[in-house]
Design a protein around this motif. Structure first.
Motif, PDB file in Angstrom:
ATOM      1  N   GLY A  64      -9.285  43.777  -2.248  1.00 54.35           N
ATOM      2  CA  GLY A  64      -7.984  43.589  -2.888  1.00 54.35           C
ATOM      3  C   GLY A  64      -6.844  43.609  -1.891  1.00 54.35           C
ATOM      4  O   GLY A  64      -5.897  42.803  -1.991  1.00 54.35           O
ATOM      5  N   PHE A  65      -6.911  44.506  -0.907  1.00 54.14           N
ATOM      6  CA  PHE A  65      -5.890  44.537   0.144  1.00 54.14           C
ATOM      7  C   PHE A  65      -5.890  43.235   0.947  1.00 54.14           C
ATOM      8  O   PHE A  65      -4.826  42.717   1.321  1.00 54.14           O
ATOM      9  CB  PHE A  65      -6.135  45.719   1.076  1.00 54.14           C
ATOM     10  N   LEU A 110      -4.142  40.666  -1.088  1.00 55.41           N
ATOM     11  CA  LEU A 110      -2.714  40.955  -1.152  1.00 55.41           C
ATOM     12  C   LEU A 110      -2.026  40.631   0.167  1.00 55.41           C
ATOM     13  O   LEU A 110      -0.938  40.010   0.179  1.00 55.41           O
ATOM     14  CB  LEU A 110      -2.517  42.433  -1.500  1.00 55.41           C
ATOM     15  N   LEU A 170       0.929  37.906   0.876  1.00 52.45           N
ATOM     16  CA  LEU A 170       2.207  38.294   1.501  1.00 52.45           C
ATOM     17  C   LEU A 170       2.343  37.721   2.908  1.00 52.45           C
ATOM     18  O   LEU A 170       3.420  37.899   3.526  1.00 52.45           O
ATOM     19  CB  LEU A 170       2.304  39.819   1.557  1.00 52.45           C
TER      20      LEU A 170
END
Length: 377
Positions: free
Chosen positions: A367-368, A371, A375
């Motif tokens: 998930g990181f 993300l 970004l």
């Protein structure tokens, strides 16, 4: 029904379609071989009456042989398809004890076969229940943290200090050793490929970014999951087994404040520090092998690392650590607080904690990654 040969221990009489097995004589261990041979091949219809009025003595071994013969004759495992009559109190008690023993030692019936779709549904429901339980416990932990912010005196510094030592200070040697060896292995593997193209110096880029951003955080989190997460479950599970948690609640104290929050806060504080230790150790391991293998001196390694490794990569790795710590601590403490009250359940819960924590760390890391990609970090 075939005619049963005459025997000094029993006689089968048939009248109006009903059969009666009349037992007689001395049914004891000394005559057991003859009795068993005489009962061999006995055939009885359903509803046969077993009459023990002429029985003089019977022991448990002979009663077990009788029940086995009735089972083979089609009267059920315990002779439940027969009517029992004429036994005096002592003989009836012996037969009943043997029947209870046979019933207790009988193997359980095989579980019903489930279709694949039904089994998948049950597993999905179990997984959903598990995740819902973790989410509920996370909410209870957050509420306890909010209560702690309103009443800071509820914090137990001594328990927090003990947990900081156990989860942080005592974990430094194993974290340093493992991450150092990981740095050595990654540098060795990258160096084998980079040497083919004369790009030895770029190994420093790959090791620096990969170790600080991905490898060190996830390796350290997995070590902590197997070490501290399992310890949380084992400690709290043992306390639940010995009813210490019930005693804490009886005293009017909150188990969340006394047992859960110190462990959660300690792990969230120490895991970023352990990740930083892992970053340094993995880079030291890379520097140790880069010299003899790739001809990169420590000074050249550090100079290239200063150019290639942006501080944002280190911060991303450190930012993952508290999230990983929260997941590990919540899973470990929740499994310990809800474990069954037996030693086998404590061991199973400890094993489950390690597996769940590792899976949670990997999913959170994925998930990181998504993300950070969104970004553009």
């Amino acid at each position: 029904m075939p005619e049963t040969p005459a025997s000094p221990w029993f006689d089968v009489q048939t009248q109006a379609g009903a059969a009666t097995l009349r037992l007689a004589g001395d049914w004891r261990l000394a005559q057991l071989a003859e009795i068993e041979a005489a009962l061999c091949g006995l055939a009885l219809p359903a509803g046969t009456t077993v009459d023990g009025s002429a029985l003089t003595r019977i022991d448990s071994a002979a009663a077990q042989v009788l029940l086995r013969a009735l089972q083979q004759a089609g009267c059920g495992l315990l002779g439940e398809a027969c009517a029992w009559a004429g036994f005096d109190a002592a003989h009836a008690r012996i037969v009943d004890q043997v029947r209870r023993h046979v019933a207790a030692s009988a193997p359980p019936p095989p579980p019903p076969r489930r279709r694949a779709l039904a089994q998948l549904g049950r597993q999905a429901l179990a997984l959903g229940s598990l995740l819902l339980g973790h989410l509920n416990f996370l909410g209870a932990t957050a509420a306890a943290c909010g209560e702690l912010l309103l009443r800071p005196r509820q914090l137990r510094p001594r328990e927090l200090t003990v947990q900081l030592e156990q989860t942080g200070l005592n974990a430094i040697p194993v974290v340093s050793l493992v991450t150092l060896l990981i740095g050595v292995v990654i540098t060795y593997l990258l160096g084998l490929q980079a040497e083919k193209y004369g790009a030895n110096i770029f190994v420093v880029d790959g090791v620096g970014i990969g170790a600080t951003r991905e490898f060190a955080p996830i390796i350290v989190a997995i070590i902590v999951a197997g070490r501290s997460g399992a310890a949380f479950t084992a400690q709290l599970g043992s306390m639940r087994l010995t009813e210490e948690i019930d005693a804490i609640r009886t005293l009017g104290l909150s188990a969340m404040q006394v047992l859960v929050l110190p462990r959660v806060l300690a792990l969230m504080l120490t895991l970023p520090l352990l990740v930083f230790v892992g970053d340094v150790a993995s880079l030291v391991g890379a520097m140790l092998v880069a010299g003899p293998m790739l001809g990169i001196t420590p000074a050249a390694f550090l100079a290239r690392l200063r150019e290639a490794l942006d501080i944002s990569h280190v911060l991303v790795g450190l930012a993952k650590a508290p999230v990983f710590a929260l997941a590990i601590a919540v899973i470990g403490t929740r499994m310990g607080m809800t474990v069954g009250r037996d030693t086998g359940a404590v061991g199973a819960a400890t094993t489950s904690t390690v597996v769940q924590s590792i899976v949670a760390v990997i999913l959170l890391d994925a998930g990181f990654a998504l993300l950070m990609q969104a970004l553009e970090w």
